[in-house]
Every structure is written in C-alpha cells, then in structure tokens.
Design an enzyme around this catalytic site. Structure first.
Site, PDB file in Angstrom:
ATOM      1  N   HIS A 262       4.018  -9.618  32.525  1.00 57.85           N
ATOM      2  CA  HIS A 262       4.102  -8.263  32.800  1.00 57.85           C
ATOM      3  C   HIS A 262       5.419  -7.925  32.164  1.00 57.85           C
ATOM      4  O   HIS A 262       6.471  -8.310  32.453  1.00 57.85           O
ATOM      5  CB  HIS A 262       3.993  -7.963  34.317  1.00 57.85           C
ATOM      6  CG  HIS A 262       3.821  -6.454  34.769  1.00 57.85           C
ATOM      7  ND1 HIS A 262       4.643  -5.500  34.331  1.00 57.85           N
ATOM      8  CD2 HIS A 262       2.732  -5.837  35.224  1.00 57.85           C
ATOM      9  CE1 HIS A 262       4.202  -4.161  34.714  1.00 57.85           C
ATOM     10  NE2 HIS A 262       3.192  -4.512  35.400  1.00 57.85           N
ATOM     11  N   ARG A 285       5.046   4.236  34.430  1.00 53.76           N
ATOM     12  CA  ARG A 285       5.171   4.505  33.047  1.00 53.76           C
ATOM     13  C   ARG A 285       3.793   5.387  32.772  1.00 53.76           C
ATOM     14  O   ARG A 285       4.075   6.483  32.210  1.00 53.76           O
ATOM     15  CB  ARG A 285       5.209   3.398  32.112  1.00 53.76           C
ATOM     16  CG  ARG A 285       6.309   2.583  32.004  1.00 53.76           C
ATOM     17  CD  ARG A 285       6.082   1.144  31.066  1.00 53.76           C
ATOM     18  NE  ARG A 285       5.334   0.207  32.004  1.00 53.76           N
ATOM     19  CZ  ARG A 285       4.388  -0.699  31.602  1.00 53.76           C
ATOM     20  NH1 ARG A 285       3.825  -0.415  30.272  1.00 53.76           N
ATOM     21  NH2 ARG A 285       3.916  -1.397  32.310  1.00 53.76           N
TER      22      ARG A 285
END
Length: 487
Positions: A262, A285
């Site tokens: 990740h 995000r």
C-alpha cells in the site's frame, strides 16, 4: 478432546462473519474459531469502504456504472490477460461473481443496520462506487461490530477466541470432516500466573476457512514468496499465514508471489522505527488528498492511480533506513474542504499523533507551486499536470505559504496478499486438479485468483461479503441434504 459441530468457520473477519451469519439464517449450529484474543481480524481496521454497484446511494452521483468489471480486470494486470483460456475463464468467473453480487452485498449490510450512504471514488476506479457511513467510526469497525452484535445472541452461535487451527481433518476419501485446534483457556495460579492453559481439541463438521492473508508473516510466507520485500513495514500484525494447512490436504495455491504494497501507511513521529504501521486510508486521497515529496514539497504522481502505480512512483525515489526498516519521505496533504468530508478519520489520526494541522511553508520549497497547480486543476482552471480528473472535495484555491493544511508523513507498507487457496465461484476450495474438495470452503484474503497482480481498493470488504455468503450458502445446502438423509 473432541466434539461435533455442524459447520466450523475459521476466522472472525468479515468473510467469516458473513459466512456465519448466512449459516445461522438457516438455523445451522455454527462454531467460529479465531487465533486472536479479540474478533474482527484485519476487516475491523478497514477504513476506506466497500465497493458496490449499482446501489441507491451510488445512483445519486451518476447515471450508470458500466466500468466496475473493466476496472477490476485492469487492476488485476497481465496475469489475467496472459493466462491460457481455462485459467482466464476461471479468473473471470470470480470477478463476474464479485461484480454481479456487489449491489446485493451492500443491501445485505444495510439491512443488517450498517450505514453505507456515503460514496466516494478511490484510486483505479472510473467512477465513485466505494461506500462507507457518515459515522465517526471507520466502516470496517461499524460493519464488524454490527454483525457481531447480530450473532452473539443467537443460540446456535459459538465463538472460540485464542484458538489456533493446527490441522484440517480428512476421512479416508479425502473429504474434510473437521479441524484440530489448540485453544488457550483459563489462568494458571502461583508460579505461572497470567499464562493461559493450552488445550488441544478436535471438532468435527463442515469447514469454512476465512483466516486472512499473510501480509504480517514477514519471516515466513513473505520471506518464502517475496524475499525482495524484506525490510518493508506492514499494516498487518505479525502472525503466520495459514497456507500450509491447506497444502497438507492437497489444496492448490495460486498467485502467492503477488503481494500488495500500500502506498500510504503513516510514519509515527514518536516511533518511526516501528515495523507495524497504521494505514493512511485511500479514502483520504479519494476525498482530495495530495502526495508530496518530503525533500522539496513537489508533487510526483496522480494519486488516483492504482495502488501498484502510486507505490512504484514513491519507491522510484531513494529509500531511507530507519533502524532495520526501509521507508520513503512522502507527505499526505489535505485542505479544509477534503478534511471536512473525512473529518472523523483525520481527527482520529491527529489524536494518535499521525497527522497535524500546519502551514504549507513547512512542506518544502516546491509545495506552494505544486499545490497551486493542483488547486487550479481542481477548480477546472487548468488540466492537472499528472492527469488526475477526480479531486474529491479539495476547495483551497489560492495557495500561500501561510495556507493551513492537514499533514501526515507516509510510506509504502506491505498491506494485502492477493495469493492464496484456489476457489471456484461457489467458494469451494479446489485441489491441484481444480476439483472441489468436499466439505471445505474458503473466502476472503486467504483465497487467490480474484485480484491478480493488484487488488482494487474497496474490493477486499466486498469479496469478504460476496464469497463469505456464498461459502455459507454452499455449506448450508450440504448440511441440509445430510441432515435430511440422516432423518
């Protein structure tokens, strides 16, 4: 010691609880075994949400979602497109099942009392389809706690924690008939005070395994299949994977080399050398968050690309060694607009000391220019220099060194394992000849074949519900036939 139960579920993450809930809806006595002292697995920590389409909540954002299958296939990479026809057909059947039943999975959770009314767009997705609630708690915690609450009062439900499965039991025809496990019970007095007593037990019945992946098994399966990832932190607790239990009974393993790193796990300024990292949710995000290089404050990637692509962009830069760990110098930045939508998450991260509110000036000499270019693109005044087209709720328009933003230092970390035991679309576990092993099902991260080289964000919780429920239904059908026959 030995006992008999109708169906044994191994694992209390979302896949295991979905299977158990389905079994209990058929009034089938169900035992859940988990090696941890607390239930929930990694699912309880999931923070970005669960994919689903079509859903009523998604419909308010777009007219139709026709790209979910294509997005999942694209994320899976060349392992799917380059596979020979029989294997490609098998992989495509798993993806088709996931997509077709995704809307029903959302509805099932909502009917259980889970709020999934907020929809956002994550990296690698063409449209918004990732659902979470508007509560302060992360979606994983909300889903797990809701399902556990619905199960614990059922008289057919038994939960055994601190219990580690050591063997899957078979009969002379190689049908699975139960498991052997070691459970820690009670406390010792005197000299051994505080230590549990280990008791070995056998329990007989149909078996569903939902024990999770091996992303925390850095010295075991990660070292065996991906030694190049040595030194990276992980978002998973350190514990061994369970794949060897399956190979002992002839189960096929697939895609074990595909391990997802990740791109954003928080680096705790108080404990930068700690190997276990707290995930910086992809949702941050999706709601507008930006990534900047720590050394100069410049932006370097479209944050809405797949995890694999964003991770590569970060790791193309030189790593730093913090103790025995490899870390990269990157900052996750959010403005007031994106913060307000993700407030419960960001407030939690700030409470833990993983994010703080500060000025753009502290991000480096290139931060003002980089964030202004991003802000112009978000306001549709210019195209984004990195090709980003979805900007969440970013609304800061005029960036100055004194502009307030929310900042967290992040680094790539081992997060998810795409490989595992081979299953078919009914969650039946397959042997090396791709034939179902009778009496054995699996669901969730312990399985392989669905995600290929890279999992699309939001599909982990989804696969747990879809294939957990399928495993439950499959075991229920076999149990009901056996029960009727015995009568």
């Amino acid at each position: 010691m030995s006992s008999r139960h109708s169906v044994i579920v191994v694992g209390t993450g979302l896949a295991g609880l979905s299977a158990a809930s389905t079994l209990l809806s058929h009034n089938i006595p169900t035992l859940i075994i988990d090696r941890s002292p607390k239930p929930g697995g990694n699912s309880i920590k999931a923070s970005s949400g669960i994919n689903g389409s079509p859903t009523p909540y998604q419909a308010s954002i777009l007219q139709a979602d026709t790209t979910f299958y294509a997005d999942t296939v694209k994320s899976a990479g060349s392992v799917l497109s380059d596979s020979p026809y029989p294997e490609r057909k098998w992989r495509e059947s798993l993806i088709t099942t996931l997509i077709k039943e995704s809307g029903a999975a959302i509805s099932w959770l909502v009917e259980k009392g889970v709020d999934l009314s907020h929809v956002t767009q994550l990296g690698g997705h063409s449209v918004p389809r990732t659902h979470r609630g508007n509560e302060k708690a992360p979606p994983g915690y909300t889903i797990i706690s809701t399902l556990l609450e619905s199960l614990k009062h059922n008289p057919n439900f038994t939960l055994s924690l601190s219990s580690c499965v050591s063997e899957i039991l078979q009969d002379s025809q190689h049908h699975v008939i139960g498991v052997k496990y070691i459970t820690t019970t009670g406390k010792l007095d005197g000299e051994g005070a505080g230590e549990g007593i280990e008791v070995e037990k056998k329990v007989f019945g149909l078996v569903i395994v939902a024990s999770g992946g091996f992303a925390g098994d850095s010295h075991g399966l990660i070292a065996r299949y991906r030694p190049d990832l040595a030194g990276l932190p992980s978002t998973n607790d350190a514990r061994p994977g369970s794949s060897d239990l399956f190979t002992a009974v002839g189960v096929a393993l697939v895609d074990m080399q595909f391990v997802q790193v990740h791109p954003t796990a928080f680096v705790d300024p108080k404990e930068p050398e700690k190997g276990l990292k707290f995930l910086a949710a992809e949702m941050l995000r999706g709601e507008g968050g930006v990534l900047l290089r720590g050394r100069d404050g410049t932006r370097f990637v479209n944050e809405m690309q797949t995890r694999k692509t964003v991770t590569k962009a970060i790791m193309d830069d030189d790593e730093q060694m913090v103790g025995d760990l490899k870390v990269w110098d990157v900052y996750l930045v959010m403005d007031e607009g994106s913060y307000k939508v993700a407030k419960s998450h960001v407030d939690f991260y700030m409470w833990k000391g993983l994010m703080h509110r500060g000025e753009v000036a502290e991000l480096g000499p290139g931060a003002v220019e980089s964030l202004q270019a991003y802000a112009d693109a978000a306001a549709r005044e210019s195209g984004d220099p990195f090709g980003r087209t979805s900007f969440g709720h970013w609304n800061l328009q005029h960036v100055t060194p004194e502009s307030f933003v929310y900042i967290g230092k992040v680094t790539p970390a081992i997060h998810f394992t795409m490989g595992g035991v081979a299953i078919n679309s009914n969650s039946e576990v397959l042997n090396e000849n791709r034939e179902p092993i009778k009496g054995l099902w699996a669901a969730g991260e312990v399985t392989g074949g669905l995600h290929g080289e890279n999992r699309l964000g939001g599909n982990a919780l989804l696969e747990s519900v879809v294939f957990g429920r399928r495993a439950g239904e499959g075991a229920a059908k076999v149990w009901e036939k056996t029960f009727i026959f015995n009568i």
